[in-house]
Design an enzyme around this catalytic site. Sequence first.
Site, PDB file in Angstrom:
ATOM      1  N   PRO A   2       0.442  -1.561  -0.230  1.00 31.05           N
ATOM      2  CA  PRO A   2      -0.316   0.037   0.477  1.00 31.05           C
ATOM      3  C   PRO A   2       1.169   0.681  -0.370  1.00 31.05           C
ATOM      4  CG  PRO A   2      -0.859  -1.722   1.874  1.00 31.05           C
ATOM      5  CD  PRO A   2       0.626  -1.600   0.827  1.00 31.05           C
ATOM      6  N   GLU A   3       0.706   2.202  -1.016  1.00 34.90           N
ATOM      7  CA  GLU A   3       1.258   3.471  -1.503  1.00 34.90           C
ATOM      8  C   GLU A   3      -0.127   4.321  -0.369  1.00 34.90           C
ATOM      9  OE1 GLU A   3       3.903   4.041  -4.060  1.00 34.90           O
ATOM     10  OE2 GLU A   3       4.318   1.695  -4.092  1.00 34.90           O
TER      11      GLU A   3
END
Length: 273
Positions: A2-3
């Site tokens: 997850p960014e």
Amino acid sequence: MPEMPEVETLARKLRKTVVGKRVKEVFLSGLPLRKPISKSFASKLQGRTIHKISRRGKYLLAEMNPKAYWLIHLGMSGRILYHLQGNAATKHTHAIIRFSDATELEYRDHRRFGLLALYEVLRPGMIPEIRSLGMDPLGAGFNGKWLWPLLQKSQQDIKSFLLDQRKIAGIGNIYACESLFFAQIHPARRCFTMSPEETAHLVGAIRKVLKAAIRHNGTSFSDFLDSDGKPGNNQDYLMVFQREGEKCYRCRGPIQRMRQGNRSSFYCAACQD
DNA sequence: GCATTACCCTGAAAGC
DNA sequence: TGCTTTCAGGGTAATG
């Protein structure tokens, strides 16, 4: 992994589902994440109501009532799932937050690089993890005029610079590679060699790449799912990331991979210099 | 002070 | 087939 776009996707879902809900009870696995979960985390969260959901960089922030901030980082493999109570905890469930209306949030993280913490402070800026974050790449202040002087002072390569959360908050490996491709800049370029024009071009590329990823509900390889358990579809739009040996969509040359620090960089040697 | 490296962790893939 | 090794990467402490 997850960014920022994945965290933003999750924040938008959670705003629709959990704001206004009161925490009835908290279950913890007892295993440490990036740091051990504080002993008082559960007791402090219990009885509080979720007032607002926001995002800073890759951090999710739930503002609670009475005033406190619940800080969440998904690390590499963290997931937040929203469902009705009664699901059995899995081997990798590390927290279950049960609400007073029979729904719950479940935190799963098989690599345990994530973070859960509760801070009884008045403002997000008083939280150490938040205070150390740099500029938000979708914020108004993120432009070439701000970035270029910072690049002039840095001996680092541009790819490593983009990953430094103290400078720009939210860009991870996928979007650093993709942004550099769109800006036609080699990942090993030294920051101080960037011209003002190239810097402005890079800023535009970063914004374009992040906004597109948010529109596509994030990128899902093996790990990211939103709070309904649904994958994003931005992986169908990637130009270079994890495409080593495949043809560049622009020039048909081979996509290459190199190591920078402990991370892989994907790029097209013909398009990026 | 800045840049680089090592470490945490475990599932998946590769190698044997 | 089944076991062992390698790789992946976000954040941060340690090292240079």
